[in-house]
Design a protein around this motif. Structure first.
Motif, PDB file in Angstrom:
ATOM      1  N   TRP A 265       0.813  -1.213   0.000  1.00 45.55           N
ATOM      2  CA  TRP A 265       0.000   0.000   0.000  1.00 45.55           C
ATOM      3  C   TRP A 265       0.842   1.256   0.000  1.00 45.55           C
ATOM      4  N   SER A 266       2.163   1.093   0.100  1.00 44.67           N
ATOM      5  CA  SER A 266       2.993   2.310   0.135  1.00 44.67           C
ATOM      6  C   SER A 266       2.918   3.029  -1.208  1.00 44.67           C
ATOM      7  N   ALA A 267       2.658   2.271  -2.288  1.00 42.01           N
ATOM      8  CA  ALA A 267       2.602   2.914  -3.594  1.00 42.01           C
ATOM      9  C   ALA A 267       1.173   3.030  -4.111  1.00 42.01           C
ATOM     10  N   ALA A 268       0.203   2.624  -3.289  1.00 41.62           N
ATOM     11  CA  ALA A 268      -1.174   2.590  -3.774  1.00 41.62           C
ATOM     12  C   ALA A 268      -1.739   3.995  -3.927  1.00 41.62           C
ATOM     13  N   GLU A 269      -2.362   4.244  -5.082  1.00 44.57           N
ATOM     14  CA  GLU A 269      -3.037   5.523  -5.279  1.00 44.57           C
ATOM     15  C   GLU A 269      -4.527   5.390  -4.975  1.00 44.57           C
ATOM     16  N   PHE A 270      -5.045   4.205  -5.271  1.00 44.42           N
ATOM     17  CA  PHE A 270      -6.467   3.951  -5.046  1.00 44.42           C
ATOM     18  C   PHE A 270      -6.649   2.738  -4.144  1.00 44.42           C
ATOM     19  N   VAL A 271      -7.671   2.779  -3.347  1.00 46.12           N
ATOM     20  CA  VAL A 271      -8.066   1.572  -2.623  1.00 46.12           C
ATOM     21  C   VAL A 271      -9.558   1.372  -2.838  1.00 46.12           C
ATOM     22  N   ARG A 272      -9.983   0.124  -2.739  1.00 44.80           N
ATOM     23  CA  ARG A 272     -11.395  -0.159  -2.812  1.00 44.80           C
ATOM     24  C   ARG A 272     -11.888  -0.512  -1.423  1.00 44.80           C
ATOM     25  N   VAL A 273     -13.001   0.060  -1.048  1.00 48.79           N
ATOM     26  CA  VAL A 273     -13.593  -0.258   0.241  1.00 48.79           C
ATOM     27  C   VAL A 273     -14.799  -1.133  -0.022  1.00 48.79           C
ATOM     28  N   LEU A 274     -14.725  -2.371   0.443  1.00 47.96           N
ATOM     29  CA  LEU A 274     -15.799  -3.324   0.186  1.00 47.96           C
ATOM     30  C   LEU A 274     -16.735  -3.335   1.378  1.00 47.96           C
ATOM     31  N   ASP A 275     -18.011  -3.369   1.077  1.00 47.13           N
ATOM     32  CA  ASP A 275     -18.981  -3.450   2.155  1.00 47.13           C
ATOM     33  C   ASP A 275     -19.876  -4.648   1.915  1.00 47.13           C
ATOM     34  N   TYR A 276     -19.782  -5.615   2.795  1.00 46.48           N
ATOM     35  CA  TYR A 276     -20.608  -6.811   2.663  1.00 46.48           C
ATOM     36  C   TYR A 276     -21.796  -6.750   3.614  1.00 46.48           C
ATOM     37  N   GLY A 277     -21.909  -5.618   4.289  1.00 39.68           N
ATOM     38  CA  GLY A 277     -22.989  -5.507   5.261  1.00 39.68           C
ATOM     39  C   GLY A 277     -22.718  -6.328   6.505  1.00 39.68           C
ATOM     40  N   LEU A 278     -21.459  -6.736   6.700  1.00 41.43           N
ATOM     41  CA  LEU A 278     -21.115  -7.538   7.869  1.00 41.43           C
ATOM     42  C   LEU A 278     -20.549  -6.622   8.939  1.00 41.43           C
ATOM     43  N   ARG A 279     -21.145  -6.586  10.082  1.00 44.32           N
ATOM     44  CA  ARG A 279     -20.640  -5.717  11.144  1.00 44.32           C
ATOM     45  C   ARG A 279     -19.858  -6.510  12.184  1.00 44.32           C
ATOM     46  N   GLY A 280     -20.153  -7.805  12.268  1.00 45.74           N
ATOM     47  CA  GLY A 280     -19.454  -8.648  13.229  1.00 45.74           C
ATOM     48  C   GLY A 280     -19.673  -8.156  14.633  1.00 45.74           C
ATOM     49  N   VAL A 281     -18.592  -8.180  15.428  1.00 48.51           N
ATOM     50  CA  VAL A 281     -18.722  -7.796  16.829  1.00 48.51           C
ATOM     51  C   VAL A 281     -18.520  -6.296  17.008  1.00 48.51           C
ATOM     52  N   LEU A 282     -18.245  -5.617  15.896  1.00 41.72           N
ATOM     53  CA  LEU A 282     -17.944  -4.194  15.984  1.00 41.72           C
ATOM     54  C   LEU A 282     -19.212  -3.405  16.271  1.00 41.72           C
TER      55      LEU A 282
END
Lengths: 296, 172
Positions: A265-282
């Motif tokens: 990720w040191s060279a990453a310009e873009f990231v994708r944020v995936l949302d599966y609707g999973l919240r877990g214990v958070l």
């Protein structure tokens, strides 16, 4: 006149000194108090932080532009110089990948027929947001990335962040237009993982160093792990979709089983944020202060 | 008695707040997306250098309240525990204020050596704080790395501070 100012000075100097000392002590105490609040993860601290980052986002974006242009120019020049070689390499890779595609298609067909015959329930569909990386954390004791998408784009706390090569971390704080990714190498990162092909649950724990460590594994499981094994996310805890690549086992030694993250990720310009609707214990942070937009 | 015009007063105010402004900008530098591809612990502790320099040479222009505010901003923007940088900078200020005579009017290498001690102590303090509060040992390489790059980069930043000192701040 001269004497009088001197006299006044002589009288007020000790007072001023005492005030300055008291102020200094107060500020040190305030710092300690803030550290304690921040350690206790009081939501107000995080809210102030994301508010400030939201305000700062346009500044960061503006500064990034010339830097990005320069970066692109140097990359262009380097790529032009290596064009022939690159072309040759890509041809070879294409050939290799075409064989893989054949294999993948065959397997996909087989998989879907097996799934339908077994009536497997598929995991929930994913939604994703692509965001630019605005900044790396500047702090020496935190491994975080700041990205240019927030609650306005549908980014939620706990969502998984990936780059092309694999998972990099999870969203820890969400502002309106910015969010922070707690990288998997951060001291506070704990991810439920497993070794690909096994069903053993374990935890990947960061320590701020480059290689996070596998913990909480059964002794017989640790004996079966070898260097080069692929580490993937596990569905245990209901926080993440199973099977996302995290990295490979790099080292088994006195410091435990260390994992080299697949993603750089040191060279990453873009990231994708995936949302599966999973919240877990958070849990969502409890609302202590009224939000800014109430009734608006 | 000479009259002081508004422009003069404004000029005076601006010169007075220059050290604080410069330090505030330095607090934001580590998160600026320069695309340098440097691993982040390699970024030197810029605000520590500023706090060190101004405490030694003009402590009146970077008072503890300003140091506190700048430290908090850096912590909020950079991530990690809020207050750690503020505390480090304040302790640096408090420890140095009584030692100014040791450094004033002495050759540069002495200030540099002094900063080396401060940088190592600051890294140690931050490491100890994080280790204590999370009750785990974080990787130490980044603390060492940051102290090292800070010490190496100090002459460059000191040159910049000295120029600011002479050109902007000397007259107030």
């Amino acid at each position: 006149m001269q004497n009088r100012t001197e006299a006044v000075f002589r009288l007020t100097a000790p007072l001023k000194l005492a005030v300055a000392r008291a102020a200094f002590t107060l500020l040190v105490a305030a710092s300690l108090g803030l550290i304690a609040l921040s350690r206790a993860e009081v939501p107000v601290v995080e809210r102030v932080r994301m508010l400030l980052l939201d305000q700062l986002a346009p500044v960061l974006a503006a500064v990034a532009q010339p830097a990005e242009a320069l970066d692109r120019l140097t990359t262009d020049i380097r790529e032009l110089m290596a064009l022939r070689q690159e072309n040759h390499r890509l041809r070879a890779e294409l050939e290799r990948l075409q064989q893989w595609q054949e294999a993948a298609l065959r397997l996909e067909a087989e998989n879907s027929s097996l799934r339908s015959s077994l009536n497997v329930s598929t995991p929930p569909a994913q939604r994703f947001v692509t965001a630019t990386v605005m900044a790396d954390s500047g702090a020496a004791f935190a491994r975080q990335l700041l990205i240019s998408a927030g609650s306005a784009q549908g980014v939620t706390r706990g969502a998984v962040a990936v780059v092309a090569e694999g998972l990099i971390g999870r969203i820890s704080d969400v502002g309106e237009r910015t969010a922070r990714i707690l990288l998997l190498t951060d001291l506070n990162s704990r991810l439920p993982v497993t070794i690909e092909g096994s069903r053993q649950p374990m935890i990947l724990a960061g320590d701020n160093g480059p290689l996070p460590r596998l913990t909480y594994l059964a002794t017989d499981a640790s004996q079966r792990i070898t260097v080069g094994d692929r580490v993937v996310t596990s569905a245990h805890g209901g926080a993440m979709p199973p099977g996302l690549l995290i990295g490979t086992v790099a080292e088994i030694g006195a410091r435990g089983i260390l994992v080299r993250p697949a993603a750089d990720w040191s060279a990453a310009e873009f990231v994708r944020v995936l949302d599966y609707g999973l919240r877990g214990v958070l849990q969502e942070a409890p609302q202590l202060a009224p939000t800014r937009r109430r009734g608006g | 008695m000479a009259t002081v015009s508004l422009a003069d007063r404004l000029d005076h105010r601006l010169r007075c707040i220059t050290p604080g402004l410069v330090t505030l900008i330095l607090a934001l530098v580590p998160v600026l997306p320069f695309g340098w591809n440097v691993p982040h612990p390699a970024v030197p502790a810029l605000t520590l250098m500023a706090a060190y320099y101004w405490t030694l040479y003009r402590p009146d222009l970077l008072p503890p309240a300003a140091i506190f505010g700048i430290g908090i901003v850096q912590d909020l923007v950079g991530g990690g525990l809020v207050g750690v940088t503020a505390l480090t900078l304040l302790i640096t200020y408090g420890a140095l204020l009584g030692q100014r005579k040791l450094f004033l009017g002495k050759p540069f290498w002495l200030a540099w050596a002094g900063f080396a001690v401060v940088a190592v102590a600051a890294a140690g303090l931050q490491y100890a704080l994080v280790a204590l509060l999370y009750w785990r040992l974080p990787a130490a390489d980044q603390a060492i790395m940051q102290a090292a790059t800070s010490i190496l980069a100090f002459p460059l930043l000191a040159w910049f501070f000295i120029r600011t000192h002479r050109r902007v701040v000397a007259r107030v």
